[in-house]
Design an enzyme around this catalytic site. Structure first.
Site, short mmCIF file in Angstrom:
data_model
loop_
_atom_site.label_atom_id
_atom_site.label_comp_id
_atom_site.label_asym_id
_atom_site.label_seq_id
_atom_site.Cartn_x
_atom_site.Cartn_y
_atom_site.Cartn_z
CD GLU A 19 17.77 -27.91 22.82
OE1 GLU A 19 16.70 -28.56 22.75
OE2 GLU A 19 17.93 -26.83 22.23
CB CYS A 72 15.60 -36.04 22.97
SG CYS A 72 16.45 -35.48 21.48
CB VAL A 110 21.00 -33.80 35.08
CG1 VAL A 110 22.32 -33.05 35.04
CG2 VAL A 110 21.19 -35.17 35.71
N GLY A 111 19.04 -31.41 34.26
CA GLY A 111 18.88 -30.09 33.65
C GLY A 111 18.30 -29.06 34.62
N GLY A 168 20.22 -33.21 28.05
CA GLY A 168 20.13 -34.42 28.86
C GLY A 168 18.80 -34.51 29.57
CB SER A 169 17.81 -36.57 32.45
OG SER A 169 18.72 -36.11 33.44
CE LYS A 203 29.84 -34.64 32.29
NZ LYS A 203 30.07 -36.04 31.86
N PRO A 204 31.60 -34.36 27.92
CG PRO A 204 33.05 -35.88 26.87
CD PRO A 204 33.04 -34.63 27.72
P1 NAP Z 1 21.73 -37.23 31.87
O1 NAP Z 1 21.84 -38.40 32.77
O2 NAP Z 1 21.03 -36.03 32.34
O3 NAP Z 1 23.21 -36.89 31.43
C1 NAP Z 1 23.50 -35.83 30.54
C2 NAP Z 1 24.84 -35.23 30.92
O4 NAP Z 1 24.74 -34.64 32.22
C3 NAP Z 1 25.96 -36.24 30.98
O5 NAP Z 1 27.13 -35.65 30.46
C4 NAP Z 1 26.09 -36.48 32.46
O6 NAP Z 1 27.34 -36.94 32.85
C5 NAP Z 1 25.81 -35.10 33.01
N1 NAP Z 1 25.43 -35.08 34.42
C6 NAP Z 1 24.82 -36.05 35.14
N2 NAP Z 1 24.68 -35.65 36.42
C7 NAP Z 1 25.23 -34.42 36.52
C8 NAP Z 1 25.43 -33.51 37.60
N3 NAP Z 1 25.00 -33.79 38.82
N4 NAP Z 1 26.05 -32.35 37.34
C9 NAP Z 1 26.48 -32.05 36.09
N5 NAP Z 1 26.33 -32.89 35.05
C10 NAP Z 1 25.73 -34.06 35.26
O7 NAP Z 1 21.02 -37.63 30.52
P2 NAP Z 1 21.28 -38.92 29.65
O8 NAP Z 1 20.75 -40.08 30.37
O9 NAP Z 1 22.69 -38.96 29.22
O10 NAP Z 1 20.42 -38.56 28.35
C11 NAP Z 1 19.09 -38.90 28.22
C12 NAP Z 1 18.19 -37.71 28.37
O11 NAP Z 1 18.60 -36.65 27.53
C13 NAP Z 1 16.77 -38.00 27.94
O12 NAP Z 1 15.89 -37.41 28.85
C14 NAP Z 1 16.67 -37.35 26.58
O13 NAP Z 1 15.36 -37.04 26.18
C15 NAP Z 1 17.50 -36.15 26.78
N6 NAP Z 1 17.97 -35.61 25.51
C16 NAP Z 1 17.44 -34.44 25.04
C17 NAP Z 1 17.83 -33.93 23.81
C18 NAP Z 1 17.26 -32.67 23.26
O14 NAP Z 1 17.77 -32.19 22.26
N7 NAP Z 1 16.23 -32.09 23.85
C19 NAP Z 1 18.77 -34.64 23.07
C20 NAP Z 1 19.28 -35.83 23.57
C21 NAP Z 1 18.88 -36.30 24.79
P3 NAP Z 1 27.60 -38.50 33.16
O15 NAP Z 1 27.43 -39.22 31.90
O16 NAP Z 1 28.98 -38.56 33.64
O17 NAP Z 1 26.58 -38.90 34.17
#
Ligand code: NAP
Ligand code: MG
Length: 527
Positions: free
Chosen positions: A240, A274, A222-223, A218-219, A166-167
């Site tokens: 991650e 990130c 959510v993680g 992701g965040s 799921k992107p």
């Molecule tokens: P996010 O809001 O957590 O979203 C990531 C993914 O999770 C998206 O596909 C999102 O879908 C999905 N998601 C959101 N709510 C969910 C739920 N309740 N149940 C299941 N899936 C859900 O993160 P982001 O804002 O896209 O990315 C930024 C964060 O990612 C930052 O904290 C960054 O540091 C981190 N990150 C970490 C790495 C690493 O390698 N460690 C790499 C890149 C980014 P939707 O888009 O539809 O909401």
């Protein structure tokens, strides 16, 4: 409720212009389950193919990707606003490079012979065979919408898994490109399903589906929620998550390189990385020069729509992200931070915030306490290495870090004290593109590793196979006879001698223990 009423749509738009790229029908929760089921069937025959056959498909995919690179980079730019060339370098190269690495190292990691040095088992052979986990669920973010899911999918497929991905909603078209190009390259049907849709609907359905593993990027918010749900059902996870990387500039750093490298790392992808230098610490003796050079270089950044030429930095992903940066900067300024560059939303169409440098920063401010996911670089100074290390480690995160110095041995000493999954000396964060190296964080930045040998291990389970011949030839050297029944009268003593012979100190002493041990090996009859 009918099917059509249930189905959501996701809108892909360009945050640099507001232009809508497309509106895509989301998957329904039932379709997510169907995708997992179909993937499970497809996975069985994929796993029965040899690693070389699987690599062949990935090899063709790599060719297609190289050929279609600009089309993919432009799709990324259209959904994120980032410079097209930057997408090429930071999103496509990690995936293209993943195939190179997997071709070189994949086969030997999937099946590794072990050296058994112990003479008790010298006639036997051991190997490690890596088996796929099955169907992997992946939920990925929009910041590297091709690089992150693309490389994770490639590793999973090499290992014989199927994937349902799921992107992020914002970058659905880029996510769908991964499937399109892999299928074009000959990936069997149903092995990869990209399911478009929102996190709380389609993402949630994937979490609840019959997957064998979940890789989430992701965040933290959510993680942590996903991890809890998966743990309850015994589904293993790779996480991650966020980062607040420190960059530590020692007094002997090459300041020209340090400032260029830190500014690139922080402002690349409009600060939405990130692993970015989210906090910079420079030694007192060089701080003023460092600060002035950073400010000069940041003021020279060319901000605009990444689809156009000569743009260094694009917009944030949407207006909500701009508002979040506004809040973090405003609250920090209220607490005493000084704006050295930028510090406000840009007065133009699109979700733009000015590249910002802050001075007078303290660790109680939001720009340090929280992850800043935007173009803001707070600067601080330190008196000595101990203070630098203490400040670097004063965070819940531990993704990556950097140390800048002309003395790389000294750099390594400092690196060893920093709590992060990767510490780069004289650059920052770029190792995501180098597939030999592991990717993953300490502390709240997550667990597990993608990339490298460890990235393959992460999506497999390890099976040890130990082979011996059925017949006792030469009978006298069959080691089993030493531990099978019956235990002789002097078993304890003989085995004690055997231990001294095999593991004891001193050649002479060990030699005196040899005869009994050999007698035992040669002379025993098994039950
Ligand atoms: P996010 O809001 O957590 O979203 C990531 C993914 O999770 C998206 O596909 C999102 O879908 C999905 N998601 C959101 N709510 C969910 C739920 N309740 N149940 C299941 N899936 C859900 O993160 P982001 O804002 O896209 O990315 C930024 C964060 O990612 C930052 O904290 C960054 O540091 C981190 N990150 C970490 C790495 C690493 O390698 N460690 C790499 C890149 C980014 P939707 O888009 O539809 O909401
Ligand atoms: Mg989101």
């Amino acid at each position: 409720m009918s099917e059509s009423e249930e189905r959501e749509t996701v809108k892909s738009f360009n945050p640099a212009s507001g232009d809508v790229n497309d509106e895509i029908e989301a998957a329904t929760p039932a379709e997510v389950d169907e995708a997992v089921e179909a993937a499970r069937e497809a996975q069985k025959s994929w796993a029965s193919r040899s690693v070389e056959e699987r690599l062949h498909v990935l090899d063709v995919f790599q060719d297609h990707l190289i050929r279609r690179r600009e089309e993919v980079a432009r799709t990324i730019a259209s959904e994120t606003g980032k410079p097209v060339g930057e997408g090429l370098v930071t999103d496509l190269i990690p995936v293209i490079d993943a195939v190179r690495f997997l071709k070189k190292r994949g086969p030997e990691v999937m099946e590794t012979r072990l050296d058994l040095d112990n003479i008790m088992v010298m006639d036997r052979k051991s190997k490690i065979v890596r088996e796929p986990l099955g169907v992997l669920g992946m939920i990925t973010p929009w910041n590297y919408p091709f690089g992150i899911p693309g490389s994770q999918v490639i590793y999973a497929l090499l290992a014989g898994n199927a994937v349902v991905l799921k992107p992020a909603r914002e970058t659905t078209l880029t996510g769908l490109k991964i499937e399109e190009i892999l299928v074009d390259a000959g990936l069997p049907e149903d092995l990869l399903h990209v399911v478009p849709g929102g996190g709380s609907t389609v993402g949630q359905a994937l979490i609840e589906s019959d997957i064998d593993q979940m890789t989430f990027t992701g965040s933290n918010e959510v993680g942590e929620m996903i991890q809890e749900q998966c743990a309850e059902r015994g589904v293993p996870t790779t996480m991650e998550l966020g980062g607040s990387d420190p960059a530590v500039v020692l007094d002997d750093a090459n300041l020209d390189n340090a400032t260029s490298g830190i500014v690139w790392s922080r402002f690349m992808n409009c600060g939405q990385t990130c692993a970015a230098a989210k906090r910079a610490y420079a030694h007192d003796s060089v701080f003023d020069e460092f600060r002035d050079e950073v400010v000069r270089k940041v003021e020279n950044l060319r901000v605009g729509n990444g689809a156009e030429e000569n743009v260094d930095m694009g917009p944030l992903i949407d207006d909500g992200a701009v508002e979040e940066i506004e809040r973090q900067v405003e609250e920090s300024v209220e607490m005493g931070a000084e704006v050295l560059a930028g510090g406000e939303r840009l007065d133009r169409e699109g979700s733009f915030y000015a590249p910002t440098v802050l001075g007078n920063v303290t660790h109680d401010m939001p720009v340090i306490r929280e992850e800043t996911f935007g173009p803001v670089l707070p600067l601080m100074s330190f008196e000595n290495e101990d203070e630098a290390v203490k400040k670097a480690n004063d965070t819940r995160f531990g993704l990556t870090a950097s140390v800048w110095t002309r003395d790389t041995d000294r750099g390594e000493r400092v690196a060893r004290r920093i709590e992060a999954g990767t510490v780069v000396i004289n650059d920052h964060g770029y190792t995501y593109g180098i597939n030999e190296t592991p990717w993953g964080g300490f502390k709240d930045s997550g667990h597990g590793r993608t990339h490298g040998v460890w990235g393959i291990e992460e999506v497999t389970r390890m099976k040890h196979i130990n082979k011996g011949s059925a017949d006792t030839v030469p009978r006298s050297l069959r080691p089993e006879t030493t531990w099978w029944f019956p235990y002789s009268d002097d078993y304890l003593e003989t085995m004690g001698d055997g231990i001294e012979f095999l593991y004891g100190n001193g050649v002479v002493r060990r030699a005196t223990k040899a005869p009994k041990m050999l007698k035992e090996l040669i002379g025993r009859d098994k039950l």
